[in-house]
Motif scaffolding. Structure first.
Motif, PDB file in Angstrom:
ATOM      1  N   ARG A   9       0.927  -1.298  -0.120  1.00 57.96           N
ATOM      2  CA  ARG A   9      -0.045  -0.166  -0.092  1.00 57.96           C
ATOM      3  C   ARG A   9       0.785   1.165   0.180  1.00 57.96           C
ATOM      4  O   ARG A   9       0.530   2.360  -0.823  1.00 57.96           O
ATOM      5  CB  ARG A   9      -0.893  -0.075   1.165  1.00 57.96           C
ATOM      6  CG  ARG A   9      -1.804   1.316   1.282  1.00 57.96           C
ATOM      7  CD  ARG A   9      -2.511   1.378   2.730  1.00 57.96           C
ATOM      8  NE  ARG A   9      -3.064   2.480   2.852  1.00 57.96           N
ATOM      9  CZ  ARG A   9      -3.914   2.948   3.831  1.00 57.96           C
ATOM     10  NH1 ARG A   9      -4.174   1.852   4.844  1.00 57.96           N
ATOM     11  NH2 ARG A   9      -4.591   3.974   4.269  1.00 57.96           N
ATOM     12  N   GLN A  10       1.913   1.364   0.872  1.00 51.57           N
ATOM     13  CA  GLN A  10       2.745   2.353   0.814  1.00 51.57           C
ATOM     14  C   GLN A  10       3.547   2.694  -0.497  1.00 51.57           C
ATOM     15  O   GLN A  10       3.909   3.738  -1.199  1.00 51.57           O
ATOM     16  CB  GLN A  10       3.984   2.316   2.106  1.00 51.57           C
ATOM     17  CG  GLN A  10       3.126   2.424   3.120  1.00 51.57           C
ATOM     18  CD  GLN A  10       4.128   2.102   4.516  1.00 51.57           C
ATOM     19  OE1 GLN A  10       4.941   1.232   4.491  1.00 51.57           O
ATOM     20  NE2 GLN A  10       3.907   2.679   5.748  1.00 51.57           N
ATOM     21  N   VAL A  13       1.131   4.250  -2.861  1.00 53.70           N
ATOM     22  CA  VAL A  13       1.124   5.857  -2.575  1.00 53.70           C
ATOM     23  C   VAL A  13       2.199   6.557  -2.852  1.00 53.70           C
ATOM     24  O   VAL A  13       2.126   7.554  -3.647  1.00 53.70           O
ATOM     25  CB  VAL A  13       0.885   5.786  -1.089  1.00 53.70           C
ATOM     26  CG1 VAL A  13       1.307   7.553  -0.780  1.00 53.70           C
ATOM     27  CG2 VAL A  13      -0.472   5.464  -0.359  1.00 53.70           C
ATOM     28  N   ALA A 138       7.523   6.933   3.253  1.00 50.66           N
ATOM     29  CA  ALA A 138       5.976   6.285   2.885  1.00 50.66           C
ATOM     30  C   ALA A 138       4.960   6.682   4.073  1.00 50.66           C
ATOM     31  O   ALA A 138       3.864   6.712   3.343  1.00 50.66           O
ATOM     32  CB  ALA A 138       6.543   4.702   2.745  1.00 50.66           C
ATOM     33  N   ARG A 139       5.098   6.818   5.079  1.00 56.03           N
ATOM     34  CA  ARG A 139       4.138   6.924   5.985  1.00 56.03           C
ATOM     35  C   ARG A 139       3.647   8.430   5.719  1.00 56.03           C
ATOM     36  O   ARG A 139       2.591   8.683   5.879  1.00 56.03           O
ATOM     37  CB  ARG A 139       4.746   6.813   7.425  1.00 56.03           C
ATOM     38  CG  ARG A 139       4.910   5.292   7.735  1.00 56.03           C
ATOM     39  CD  ARG A 139       5.436   5.055   9.443  1.00 56.03           C
ATOM     40  NE  ARG A 139       5.496   3.735   9.531  1.00 56.03           N
ATOM     41  CZ  ARG A 139       6.230   3.422  10.705  1.00 56.03           C
ATOM     42  NH1 ARG A 139       6.496   4.292  11.581  1.00 56.03           N
ATOM     43  NH2 ARG A 139       6.467   1.974  11.056  1.00 56.03           N
ATOM     44  N   GLU A 142       1.317   8.600   2.835  1.00 54.05           N
ATOM     45  CA  GLU A 142       0.000   7.939   3.239  1.00 54.05           C
ATOM     46  C   GLU A 142      -0.816   9.031   3.763  1.00 54.05           C
ATOM     47  O   GLU A 142      -2.105   9.391   3.484  1.00 54.05           O
ATOM     48  CB  GLU A 142       0.054   6.830   4.058  1.00 54.05           C
ATOM     49  CG  GLU A 142       0.589   5.744   3.453  1.00 54.05           C
ATOM     50  CD  GLU A 142       0.468   4.364   4.511  1.00 54.05           C
ATOM     51  OE1 GLU A 142      -0.376   3.614   4.386  1.00 54.05           O
ATOM     52  OE2 GLU A 142       1.328   4.605   5.467  1.00 54.05           O
ATOM     53  N   LEU A 145      -1.717  12.075   0.793  1.00 57.61           N
ATOM     54  CA  LEU A 145      -2.242  11.415  -0.666  1.00 57.61           C
ATOM     55  C   LEU A 145      -3.907  11.852  -0.569  1.00 57.61           C
ATOM     56  O   LEU A 145      -4.433  12.351  -1.492  1.00 57.61           O
ATOM     57  CB  LEU A 145      -2.133   9.794  -0.843  1.00 57.61           C
ATOM     58  CG  LEU A 145      -2.712   9.306  -2.002  1.00 57.61           C
ATOM     59  CD1 LEU A 145      -1.959  10.218  -3.225  1.00 57.61           C
ATOM     60  CD2 LEU A 145      -2.498   7.847  -2.255  1.00 57.61           C
ATOM     61  N   THR A 146      -4.482  11.677   0.634  1.00 58.82           N
ATOM     62  CA  THR A 146      -5.861  11.850   0.830  1.00 58.82           C
ATOM     63  C   THR A 146      -6.111  13.289   0.629  1.00 58.82           C
ATOM     64  O   THR A 146      -7.227  13.623  -0.194  1.00 58.82           O
ATOM     65  CB  THR A 146      -6.469  11.330   2.130  1.00 58.82           C
ATOM     66  OG1 THR A 146      -6.209  10.075   2.284  1.00 58.82           O
ATOM     67  CG2 THR A 146      -7.793  11.512   2.385  1.00 58.82           C
TER      68      THR A 146
END
Length: 367
Positions: A9-10, A13, A138-139, A142, A145-146
């Motif tokens: 998932r990361q 993203v 990466a975190r 996340e 991105l939203t």
């Protein structure tokens, strides 16, 4: 390499943020005029095919990055030379993207500020992110991105509400045939941003679930390609193909036209924030790949030691590569594509895959 892992998932993203990065800022594929959306989609398909080459190489050598496995494939001497070329390539691309966003800020927000100062602030932020590591990047991605997608959907709604979209600007489709579209694909959209996915050959070894790499990457590239095609189609529908082809920053020119009920206007500042966030991640991933490649190549156990010196080099290079933004764009189209993107994204990876496949088949037969 860092002793960290990121999830599929990361990875997804990071791909979305990376692919959008500078592609939303520069006049991507505008020489195709009203068919720019088609050139982007075809470039996406070609980019996914290139990714399958990178992915197969990764599956042969799942635990080491690109700059390491080239030495296994073609030998230590040639391998080290090629690893050095790729390391310089990643750092050079980091400097080019840094220049893109420095020029963006210079044009729309800080016209009296020296380019060096703007780029220095941005590269310091990138250096800090890279120092914290790929897992932290990466975190952070996340979290952002939203926000970026909410802003993008809001912008799309506002453009429609303001009555700016004129679909006749997208007609006629293929007015000059396929030739101009394919020319743009093989000189622009195949390489930027889709061929630039080769940088993830330095990131894939950090995945905690390698089996999901292919799925996450193809979905990320596909979604990015569709988003970019829609964005450029909207730019053409709002501004017209001729104006888009002459615009330095088409998306921001489109956003600046938004005016709803004499109340919502001058929204380009908010979208500049979104563009800068995407630029941060694209620069960070190129810079991270360059730092990891250099540390592996020169036997530096702790890659953190190289961040400041290489960051300073990227900063100086971003200012020195061109006298102005027009020259910077022309250099990217005429020189970088032919002498860097084509061999390093297409020709050399395919050759490496052929050699790696032969070596693996030979050793399997021997065993």
């Amino acid at each position: 390499m860092e002793k960290v892992k990121i999830s599929a998932r990361q990875l997804f993203v990071l791909i979305i943020l990376f692919e959008h990065g500078s592609a939303l800022v520069i006049p991507l594929g505008v020489r195709a005029k009203q068919d720019v959306w088609l050139a982007i989609l075809l470039g996406m398909v070609g980019g996914i095919l290139l990714f399958l080459v990178y992915y197969r190489l990764y599956r042969y050598y799942p635990d080491i990055p690109l700059t390491s496995y080239v030495q296994h494939i073609i030998g230590p001497w040639l391998g080290k030379a090629l690893a050095f070329v790729y390391t310089v390539y990643f750092l050079y691309l980091a400097s080019r993207v840094l220049r893109d966003f420095g020029e963006l800020l210079l044009t729309f927000a800080y016209p009296e500020t020296p380019l060096f100062s703007l780029n220095a602030i941005m590269i310091l932020t990138v250096m800090y992110g890279v120092y914290k590591g790929i897992e932290v990047l990466a975190r952070t991605g996340e979290l952002f991105l939203t926000f970026l997608y909410v802003l993008a959907i809001g912008g799309f709604i506002l453009v429609i509400s303001a009555g700016l979209v004129h679909l006749y600007n997208l007609e006629p489709v293929l007015a000059d045939g396929w030739k101009p579209v394919w020319k743009v694909v093989f000189t622009e959209t195949l390489y930027v941003p889709f061929g630039e996915m080769i940088v993830f050959a330095m990131i894939f070894p950090y995945l905690n679930n390698p089996e999901k790499t292919k799925q996450a990457t193809i979905i990320g590239m596909g979604l990015s390609g569709i988003n970019l095609a829609i964005t450029m189609a909207i730019n053409v529908a709002v501004l017209g193909p001729e104006l888009v082809s002459r615009s330095t920053f088409p998306l921001l020119d489109t956003i600046r036209n938004i005016q709803v009920a004499n109340f919502l206007e001058r929204l380009d500042v908010f979208f500049m924030i979104a563009l800068i966030i995407g630029g941060f991640f694209k620069i960070s991933l190129f810079f991270y790949a360059g730092v990891v490649g250099a540390s592996e190549l020169f036997g530096v156990q702790n890659h953190h030691r190289l961040i400041y010196s290489l960051g300073f080099i990227v900063l100086l290079l971003s200012v020195a590569i061109a006298d102005n933004y027009s020259e910077h764009i022309k250099e990217g189209l005429r020189i970088v594509t032919v002498y860097l993107h084509l061999p390093l994204q297409v020709i050399i990876p395919i050759c490496l895959l052929v050699i790696a496949a032969i070596r693996h088949r030979y050793f399997n037969q021997q065993s």
